[in-house]
Write a protein that holds these residues in place. Structure first.
Motif, PDB file in Angstrom:
ATOM      1  N   LYS A   9      26.071  35.476  31.937  1.00 30.61           N
ATOM      2  CA  LYS A   9      27.504  35.358  31.820  1.00 30.61           C
ATOM      3  C   LYS A   9      28.059  35.226  33.362  1.00 30.61           C
ATOM      4  CE  LYS A   9      32.190  36.291  31.603  1.00 30.61           C
ATOM      5  NZ  LYS A   9      32.747  37.238  32.486  1.00 30.61           N
ATOM      6  N   GLY A  12      35.185  33.489  35.485  1.00 34.86           N
ATOM      7  CA  GLY A  12      36.070  32.386  36.290  1.00 34.86           C
ATOM      8  C   GLY A  12      35.801  32.418  37.854  1.00 34.86           C
ATOM      9  N   ALA A  13      35.762  33.724  38.419  1.00 32.28           N
ATOM     10  CA  ALA A  13      35.807  33.870  39.831  1.00 32.28           C
ATOM     11  C   ALA A  13      34.368  33.201  40.462  1.00 32.28           C
ATOM     12  CB  ALA A  13      35.928  35.396  40.271  1.00 32.28           C
ATOM     13  N   GLU A 203      39.781  37.426  28.557  1.00 31.21           N
ATOM     14  CA  GLU A 203      38.752  38.030  29.208  1.00 31.21           C
ATOM     15  C   GLU A 203      37.743  38.310  28.207  1.00 31.21           C
ATOM     16  OE1 GLU A 203      38.556  38.416  32.276  1.00 31.21           O
ATOM     17  OE2 GLU A 203      40.933  38.093  32.468  1.00 31.21           O
ATOM     18  N   ASP A 226      32.295  39.310  41.218  1.00 27.48           N
ATOM     19  CA  ASP A 226      32.608  39.451  42.621  1.00 27.48           C
ATOM     20  C   ASP A 226      32.765  40.710  42.993  1.00 27.48           C
ATOM     21  OD1 ASP A 226      34.972  40.426  41.226  1.00 27.48           O
ATOM     22  OD2 ASP A 226      36.183  38.896  42.234  1.00 27.48           O
ATOM     23  N   VAL A 227      32.092  41.810  42.397  1.00 27.79           N
ATOM     24  CA  VAL A 227      32.023  43.022  42.943  1.00 27.79           C
ATOM     25  C   VAL A 227      30.507  43.450  42.786  1.00 27.79           C
ATOM     26  CG1 VAL A 227      34.313  43.948  42.465  1.00 27.79           C
ATOM     27  CG2 VAL A 227      32.705  43.840  40.427  1.00 27.79           C
ATOM     28  N   GLY A 233      36.185  52.681  40.243  1.00 27.38           N
ATOM     29  CA  GLY A 233      37.701  52.430  40.022  1.00 27.38           C
ATOM     30  C   GLY A 233      37.714  51.158  40.372  1.00 27.38           C
ATOM     31  N   ASP A 234      38.980  50.239  40.166  1.00 29.00           N
ATOM     32  CA  ASP A 234      39.169  48.913  40.557  1.00 29.00           C
ATOM     33  C   ASP A 234      39.394  48.920  41.969  1.00 29.00           C
ATOM     34  OD1 ASP A 234      40.083  46.367  40.886  1.00 29.00           O
ATOM     35  OD2 ASP A 234      41.464  46.443  39.209  1.00 29.00           O
ATOM     36  N   PRO A 235      38.559  48.231  42.606  1.00 23.66           N
ATOM     37  CA  PRO A 235      38.581  48.171  44.201  1.00 23.66           C
ATOM     38  C   PRO A 235      39.883  47.529  44.839  1.00 23.66           C
ATOM     39  CG  PRO A 235      37.031  46.442  43.365  1.00 23.66           C
ATOM     40  CD  PRO A 235      37.456  47.252  42.274  1.00 23.66           C
ATOM     41  N   ARG A 236      40.618  46.636  43.884  1.00 27.92           N
ATOM     42  CA  ARG A 236      42.062  46.276  44.280  1.00 27.92           C
ATOM     43  C   ARG A 236      42.827  47.482  44.259  1.00 27.92           C
ATOM     44  NH1 ARG A 236      41.764  41.311  40.112  1.00 27.92           N
ATOM     45  NH2 ARG A 236      41.136  42.807  38.679  1.00 27.92           N
ATOM     46  N   ALA A 260      38.845  50.078  31.857  1.00 22.36           N
ATOM     47  CA  ALA A 260      38.059  49.618  33.138  1.00 22.36           C
ATOM     48  C   ALA A 260      37.969  48.192  32.798  1.00 22.36           C
ATOM     49  CB  ALA A 260      36.589  50.026  33.352  1.00 22.36           C
ATOM     50  N   LYS A 261      38.455  47.152  33.850  1.00 25.38           N
ATOM     51  CA  LYS A 261      38.847  45.847  33.254  1.00 25.38           C
ATOM     52  C   LYS A 261      37.114  45.122  33.906  1.00 25.38           C
ATOM     53  CE  LYS A 261      43.504  45.723  33.531  1.00 25.38           C
ATOM     54  NZ  LYS A 261      43.758  46.889  34.173  1.00 25.38           N
ATOM     55  N   VAL A 262      36.403  45.614  34.423  1.00 26.95           N
ATOM     56  CA  VAL A 262      35.158  44.900  34.713  1.00 26.95           C
ATOM     57  C   VAL A 262      34.185  44.250  33.575  1.00 26.95           C
ATOM     58  CG1 VAL A 262      33.729  46.972  34.896  1.00 26.95           C
ATOM     59  CG2 VAL A 262      33.131  45.072  36.500  1.00 26.95           C
TER      60      VAL A 262
HETATM   61  P1  ADP Z   1      35.600  37.367  36.147  1.00 27.07           P
HETATM   62  O1  ADP Z   1      36.726  37.130  35.238  1.00 27.07           O
HETATM   63  O2  ADP Z   1      35.455  36.555  37.064  1.00 27.07           O
HETATM   64  O3  ADP Z   1      34.444  37.815  35.087  1.00 27.07           O
HETATM   65  P2  ADP Z   1      37.295  39.533  36.411  1.00 27.07           P
HETATM   66  O4  ADP Z   1      38.037  39.297  37.619  1.00 27.07           O
HETATM   67  O5  ADP Z   1      37.647  39.773  35.033  1.00 27.07           O
HETATM   68  O6  ADP Z   1      36.127  38.866  36.922  1.00 27.07           O
HETATM   69  O7  ADP Z   1      36.547  41.049  36.603  1.00 27.07           O
HETATM   70  C1  ADP Z   1      36.307  41.555  37.966  1.00 27.07           C
HETATM   71  C2  ADP Z   1      37.260  42.103  38.590  1.00 27.07           C
HETATM   72  O8  ADP Z   1      37.336  43.496  37.878  1.00 27.07           O
HETATM   73  C3  ADP Z   1      36.591  42.588  40.146  1.00 27.07           C
HETATM   74  O9  ADP Z   1      37.038  41.931  41.103  1.00 27.07           O
HETATM   75  C4  ADP Z   1      37.553  44.123  40.228  1.00 27.07           C
HETATM   76  O10 ADP Z   1      38.874  44.116  40.932  1.00 27.07           O
HETATM   77  C5  ADP Z   1      37.948  44.336  38.768  1.00 27.07           C
HETATM   78  N1  ADP Z   1      37.639  45.839  38.369  1.00 27.07           N
HETATM   79  C6  ADP Z   1      38.420  46.626  37.901  1.00 27.07           C
HETATM   80  N2  ADP Z   1      37.824  47.709  37.375  1.00 27.07           N
HETATM   81  C7  ADP Z   1      36.636  47.814  37.928  1.00 27.07           C
HETATM   82  C8  ADP Z   1      35.503  48.687  38.012  1.00 27.07           C
HETATM   83  N3  ADP Z   1      35.776  49.862  37.510  1.00 27.07           N
HETATM   84  N4  ADP Z   1      34.372  48.125  38.675  1.00 27.07           N
HETATM   85  C9  ADP Z   1      34.298  47.042  39.144  1.00 27.07           C
HETATM   86  N5  ADP Z   1      35.221  46.299  39.087  1.00 27.07           N
HETATM   87  C10 ADP Z   1      36.473  46.274  38.516  1.00 27.07           C
END
Ligand code: ADP
Ligand code: ASP
Ligand code: MG
Length: 428
Positions: A9, A12-13, A203, A226-227, A233-236, A260-262
């Motif tokens: 999968k 978007g990034a 998402e 992109d991580v 935790g969220d690196p942002r 956790a939005k990952v």
């Molecule tokens: P995409 O839509 O490209 O699949 P997202 O932007 O939805 O990616 O998700 C990736 C982002 O999720 C990362 O850039 C990061 O900032 C954020 N994020 C939030 N929580 C976490 C976490 N626990 N571990 C890794 N990334 C996280």
């Protein structure tokens, strides 16, 4: 018995511009001998832009300008990748005309129009990536996810009809891999039995990946980000986060549930049910290992923090001072479910009940209106919900600094608190 199909999968990034698409093609080239179902999201922030267009569709000029902007951005990517190639230009033009038609549709339900328009972002990106793969001599079969993923008719948060969807994967997707190593489809979208487009919730592409993984009995699924993987935790938001090399399904499901939005929270269950491992990997460093999510039990985790924004605390009480009893809960949860609102935390006293919900487009107001005959309500908006798994005291204290705590709960592994910032005057 498992076959050899893998699911990749790309979010978007990973496909945000021409270079990024080139990078994805190179990742796939490294796997050209594998059988892979590719699930792709809309490019970059396209979904947000299409969302904005739908919201302003009554303002024809503004809407058309925004749409032209979005179209130009996509055409500039195809120009860089394919020059003036007419095949892809025709495909894209047709998809943008489809958006214009959908915007013209006379339908009173906003969520319906939204789904007819917004999911086209994924149709566009999947066509571009498909063409880039074909041009790179990586034969790929394009699949319309709406022919496969069948859902109910609750637009924007549609629920998958599993039996029909699994049947479609068996009959329409599996056979493709007898002839081709790669097939590409769209995340996020599905369709009703009447073939109206639906979406699985923002998402939702990760979830699409696991729906297909389940149906294909995939060898594994990889989510390219992109991580470097799943972090603590969220690196942002935090700069001292570390990568988790391994996670159990249980831990992954818990941490995504807590925000956790990952990974989309619905992603893990289908994978766990068939014991399909999940890799969360970096498309920037594809040779690195990322995070491996499986049934293996890990017994030690560092503290993992998730922050959910746009939270509203709804305080609900009976009007006649009667106890909040089980039958009240039934009424309240029925309404929450109807609005597809997720309760992130709740607490009750004798005559009151509080729920913390993610307040999408002020749906808490719809909820309060729906229950107003029987209950009195009060709302606190624009809050944050902080959740810490495997918590340690000093971390809790540092996260609470500068915040007013409105609700707090601790269970064995997890502490959660709903907070708002201190009003400036109280900070001194
Ligand atoms: P995409 O839509 O490209 O699949 P997202 O932007 O939805 O990616 O998700 C990736 C982002 O999720 C990362 O850039 C990061 O900032 C954020 N994020 C939030 N929580 C976490 C976490 N626990 N571990 C890794 N990334 C996280
Ligand atoms: N494109 C959709 C969104 O941005 C789905 C996804 O990316 O997962 O919400
Ligand atoms: Mg995303």
């Amino acid at each position: 018995m498992k076959n050899q199909i893998r699911v990749f999968k790309f979010g978007g990034a990973s496909v945000k511009d021409a270079d990024s698409i080139g990078n994805v093609v190179e990742i796939l080239r490294q796997h050209k001998d594998d059988k892979i179902l590719i699930v792709v999201s809309a490019m970059g922030k396209t979904t947000n832009k299409l969302e904005h267009i739908v919201a302003h569709r009554k303002d024809k000029e503004k809407c058309q300008n925004k749409l032209n902007e979005t179209k130009e951005a996509h055409l500039s990517v195809t120009q860089t990748l394919f020059g003036e190639d007419q095949v892809i230009l025709d495909v894209l033009n047709d998809l943008f005309v489809e958006i214009e038609w959908a915007l013209e549709e006379e339908h009173e339900e906003y969520d319906f129009i939204y789904d007819q328009v917004v999911g086209i972002g994924e149709l566009i990106s999947s066509r571009i990536l498909w063409y880039a793969l074909v041009k790179a001599d990586l034969a790929t079969h394009w699949v319309d996810a709406r022919d496969i993923v069948k859902t109910d008719e609750v637009y924007r948060e549609s629920r998958v009809q599993w039996e029909e969807t699994m049947n479609n994967i068996e009959l329409k997707v599996k056979p493709i891999f007898k002839e081709s190593n790669f097939a590409i489809t769209q995340g996020f979208i599905g369709s009703t039995n009447e073939n109206y487009s639906t979406t699985l919730g923002r998402e939702g592409s990760d979830y699409t990946g696991s729906i297909f993984s389940y149906g294909l009995d995939a060898l594994d699924m990889s989510i390219w980000k992109d991580v470097p993987g799943v972090l603590t935790g969220d690196p942002r938001k935090f700069n001292n986060v570390v990568k988790l090399s391994k996670l159990s399904y249980r831990e992954a499901i818990e941490m995504t549930y807590y925000g956790a939005k990952v990974i989309h929270p619905k992603t893990i269950k289908p994978l766990q049910n068939k014991n399909i491992p999940l890799y969360v990997r970096s498309f920037l460093n594809p040779e690195e290992e990322g995070t491996y999510v499986s049934a293996d039990v890990e017994d030690h985790y560092p503290p993992i923090v998730s922050i959910q924004e746009d939270q509203t605390l709804v305080h609900i009480s009976t009007k006649d001072y009667s106890f909040v009893a089980e039958h009240h809960m039934t009424i309240l949860f029925k309404e929450l479910d109807k609005l597809r609102l997720t309760v992130n935390m709740m607490q009750n006293t004798a005559i009151s009940f509080a729920v913390c919900i993610t307040d999408k487009e002020n749906r808490s107001e719809d909820f309060c209106t729906a229950i107003q005959e029987k209950f009195a309500t009060r709302r606190e908006k624009n809050l944050e919900l902080i959740s810490i798994r495997h918590y340690q005291k000093p971390l809790i204290e540092s996260l609470k600094k500068g915040k007013v705590i409105l609700l707090e709960q601790r269970i064995k592994e997890t502490v959660q608190f709903v907070v708002k910032d201190f009003p400036l005057m109280e900070r001194v």
